[in-house]
Design a protein around this motif. Sequence first.
Motif, mmCIF file in Angstrom:
data_model
loop_
_atom_site.group_PDB
_atom_site.id
_atom_site.type_symbol
_atom_site.label_atom_id
_atom_site.label_comp_id
_atom_site.label_asym_id
_atom_site.label_seq_id
_atom_site.Cartn_x
_atom_site.Cartn_y
_atom_site.Cartn_z
ATOM 1 N N VAL A 78 0.923 -0.844 -0.161
ATOM 2 C CA VAL A 78 -0.187 -0.055 -0.147
ATOM 3 C C VAL A 78 0.817 1.104 -0.074
ATOM 4 O O VAL A 78 0.563 2.368 -0.862
ATOM 5 N N LEU A 81 2.454 2.125 -4.048
ATOM 6 C CA LEU A 81 1.855 3.116 -4.776
ATOM 7 C C LEU A 81 1.525 4.091 -4.017
ATOM 8 O O LEU A 81 1.831 5.590 -4.758
ATOM 9 N N ILE A 85 1.105 9.421 -4.943
ATOM 10 C CA ILE A 85 0.400 10.956 -4.873
ATOM 11 C C ILE A 85 1.225 12.068 -4.391
ATOM 12 O O ILE A 85 0.494 13.242 -4.962
ATOM 13 N N LEU A 88 3.299 12.683 -7.744
ATOM 14 C CA LEU A 88 2.522 13.333 -8.637
ATOM 15 C C LEU A 88 2.322 14.887 -8.686
ATOM 16 O O LEU A 88 2.089 15.557 -9.255
ATOM 17 N N ILE A 267 1.583 9.217 -13.803
ATOM 18 C CA ILE A 267 -0.317 8.179 -14.212
ATOM 19 C C ILE A 267 0.049 6.369 -14.556
ATOM 20 O O ILE A 267 -0.615 5.748 -13.913
ATOM 21 N N ALA B 84 -7.279 -1.998 2.832
ATOM 22 C CA ALA B 84 -5.364 -1.752 2.423
ATOM 23 C C ALA B 84 -5.816 -0.848 1.230
ATOM 24 O O ALA B 84 -5.502 -0.605 0.080
ATOM 25 N N LEU B 85 -7.031 -2.356 0.752
ATOM 26 C CA LEU B 85 -7.119 -1.896 -0.716
ATOM 27 C C LEU B 85 -7.934 -1.212 -1.665
ATOM 28 O O LEU B 85 -7.762 -0.294 -2.724
ATOM 29 N N GLN B 87 -7.106 1.702 -0.611
ATOM 30 C CA GLN B 87 -6.227 2.804 -0.553
ATOM 31 C C GLN B 87 -5.867 2.712 -2.120
ATOM 32 O O GLN B 87 -5.311 4.041 -2.935
ATOM 33 N N PHE B 88 -5.576 1.691 -2.488
ATOM 34 C CA PHE B 88 -5.334 1.586 -3.982
ATOM 35 C C PHE B 88 -5.886 2.468 -5.282
ATOM 36 O O PHE B 88 -5.681 3.598 -5.775
ATOM 37 N N PHE B 89 -7.533 2.092 -5.378
ATOM 38 C CA PHE B 89 -8.695 2.991 -5.859
ATOM 39 C C PHE B 89 -8.982 4.558 -5.273
ATOM 40 O O PHE B 89 -8.869 5.369 -6.095
ATOM 41 N N ALA B 91 -6.467 6.059 -4.382
ATOM 42 C CA ALA B 91 -4.662 6.528 -4.969
ATOM 43 C C ALA B 91 -4.972 7.129 -6.262
ATOM 44 O O ALA B 91 -5.029 7.728 -7.006
ATOM 45 N N TRP B 92 -5.216 5.791 -7.026
ATOM 46 C CA TRP B 92 -5.825 6.224 -8.594
ATOM 47 C C TRP B 92 -6.775 7.267 -8.324
ATOM 48 O O TRP B 92 -6.875 8.323 -9.417
ATOM 49 N N ILE B 94 -7.717 9.691 -6.866
ATOM 50 C CA ILE B 94 -6.892 11.085 -7.316
ATOM 51 C C ILE B 94 -6.095 11.926 -8.184
ATOM 52 O O ILE B 94 -6.406 12.345 -8.447
ATOM 53 N N ALA B 95 -5.730 10.731 -8.232
ATOM 54 C CA ALA B 95 -4.130 10.202 -9.241
ATOM 55 C C ALA B 95 -5.549 10.987 -10.582
ATOM 56 O O ALA B 95 -5.054 12.019 -11.811
ATOM 57 N N TYR B 96 -6.457 10.809 -10.783
ATOM 58 C CA TYR B 96 -7.551 11.031 -12.139
ATOM 59 C C TYR B 96 -8.134 12.466 -12.274
ATOM 60 O O TYR B 96 -7.979 13.175 -12.886
#
Lengths: 509, 120
Positions: A78, A81, A85, A88, A267, B84-85, B87-89, B91-92, B94-96
Motif C-alpha cells: 500500500v 503505491l 501521490i 504526482l 499516471i 488496505a485495498l 487505498q489503491f483505488f 490513490a488512483w 486522486i491521480a485521475y
Amino acid sequence: MKGLTFGLFLLIVAITLAVTYWAAKRTKTTAEFYAAGRSISGVQNGIAIAGDYLSAASFLGIAGLIALNGYDGFMYSVGWLVAYITVLLVVAEPLRNSGKYTMADVLAYRLNPKPVRTAAALSTIVISTFYLLAQLVGAGTLIKLLLGIPYEFSIVLIGIMIIFYVTFGGMLATTWVQIIKACLLMAGALILSVFVMAKFSFNPVAFFQAISDKLGQKFLEPGMLYKNPIELVSLGIALVLGTAGMPHILMRFYTVPTAKAARTSVIWAMILIGTFYILTTFLGFGAAYFVGKDAIKAMDKGGNMAAPLLAQYLGGGAGTIGGEVFLAFLSAVAFATILAVVAGLTLAASSAFAHDFYVNVIRGGQADEKSQMTVARRTTFVVGIIAIILGIMVKGQNVAHLVALAFAVASSANVPVIVFSVFWKKFNSTGAVAGILVGLVASIVLMFIGPSVMDAKTAIFPLKNPGIVSVPLGFLAAYLGTIFSSEKLAEEKFEELYVRANTGLGAEH
Amino acid sequence: MGVHVEMSSSSAQQAEQKITRTEWAKIAQSEDFKTLVSAKARFLIPAIIFSVIYYFSLPLSVGYLPGLMKTKIIGPINLAYLFALSQFFVAWFIAYLYARIAGNTFDPLAEKIKNSRGGN
C-alpha cells in the motif's frame, strides 16, 4: 533444467546488450547520456518508472513478507503505491520544469550552488549506494540459489553488465532495459495470479476462505509482523515521502519533453505499480497456501524464494517440465528486475558525482560538453567497480534494512529541501545544507542504534524505521538553518523559480 | 532524438538570461499567474491533506483498533484488507482527478502565461 534458466538469463543478457548497442549510437551528448535527449514519451517513461521502482525487494521481498507474515506484508504494498501521490502532486512537474539532470539542479537554481550541490550529491550517493547494495546482495543470493553460480562471480558479472549498459547506453539504454523488465514483471505477476485464482474458480472469497481454513484467520489479520502502531506509522512516513526523494526515480522526469509528459508518466507508473502491488495478494498468500511457510523458509530464511517457488508449484511442481519452465521464467524476470534497478541507481549515483560534484562544484560549471561526457562515462565505470567491490564485501550480511534505510534517508534528507526550495520564498542555502545533512545523519544514526542493527533488547532507539523522527528533524533543520541566516539572492530569485516551476517557462528542452 | 540536445551549460544560461529578473517578477505579479497559483492551491492543498489523512488512518486503525479491523465483511475477507485495498483505488482516483483538472485548467493557464511572453 538449470540449462533452461541459464538459457533464459543469457537471452535477457543478449537482448539488453543489443539495446545498449542501439542506444550507444544515440548517446553522444550529456543531455542524451543523463536524460535520453528528453525523447522518451510520457507512457514509455511511466513504464520505465515502474521498471525502475519495482525492485527485487518489492517483487521477491513483498511476496515473501506476505507469504511468511500474512496481512502485515501487504502494508508495504500500500505505502509503495500511495507514495506516487506525493510524487504526482508535489515533485514531478516542478522538478521537470526547473531542473536539468538531477535533483540538485532544482536546489541550485536559486541557492548557492557549491555547498548545496555538494550536500545533495552526498545524499544521492548515499541513498543510491544503500539501495544498490541491497539489490546486489539479493541478486547474488538469488543466482546462487537458482544456478549454483558462486556469489562473488554473479556480483562481478552483474557489475560488468551494468557498466556496459550505463557507460555506453546512458539513460536511453537504462530506460529500455527498465521498460523490458517492467513488461516481463507485469506478465509474470499476471500469469502467476491467474494460475493461483484459477484454482479457486476466480472467486476471491473462496481463495481467502481456503487460506483462513488452512493457515487460520489470524493469517489474514494485522499484527503478525508489527506489534507497535508507531512503527507502522513510521514505516508509512518513509514509504510515502521517500519515493519523492529517490534520486533514480526523480531523474526519470528529465527524460520526457514536458511537465505534462512527466504527469502522464506518473499516471501510467501508478496504474502499473498499483496493479502489481494488488497482485502481490495472490502471489504472497498463494505462496503461503500452496508452497507453505516451511518450504519457503527452507530455501531462504527471508522468504525471498516465495514467488519463484510458487511459480514452480503452479507449473506442475518440482521435477516436472512445467514446473521448471515456470521457475526458469520467473527467475529470469527476477534477474531482469535486478539489472534494471541497478542500472537506474548506477546512473543516479554517477550523475550526482559527475554532473553535480565534478562539473558544477569542482569545475564551477565551466566544462565543455566533451569533457563533461568523458567525466560522466568514467564516473559510471568507477561507480560500477565500487559497487562490485562493496557487493562482495557485504556477502552474507543481512542487508534487508538497507532498503528501509535508503527510503528513510530519501524522505528525511531530500524531500524537505525539495519542497521548501520550490514553495518557500525565504528558504536559503544554509537551510538546504542543514536539512540535507541533519536528515541524512539522523536517519543513519537512528537506524544503526535501532533494533534493525542492534540487538532488539539493548537497542537505544526503539523503532526499526526512523522516519517518524528523522523526517521532522530534516524539516526542522531546514527551517532553523533558514531563519537563522539570510540570503538576499536566494529570495530575489524565488519568483523566477516559482514561475518556472509552475508554468514551464524557460524549462530545459 | 531531440534537436535541442546540444545545449551546453553555458548556452542554457544564455537562454535563461533572455528572461530578465524584472520580467520574471512581472509575470509573478500578473493576474494570470496569480489565478494559476490559486487554482493549483485550491486543488492541491485539500487533495494532499485528504491523501495524508486517508493513508495514515490505515496504519493507525490497524494499530489501535485491531478488533474493529478484524471484522469479517465478505466471508473471511476482513475490514483491514478491504481498507488496505481501498487505498489503491483512492490513490488512483486522486491521480485521475488531478490529471483532469491539470489538463483542463492548469495547462491552459500556464500556456497563456507562456504565450503572453511572446513564446519561449
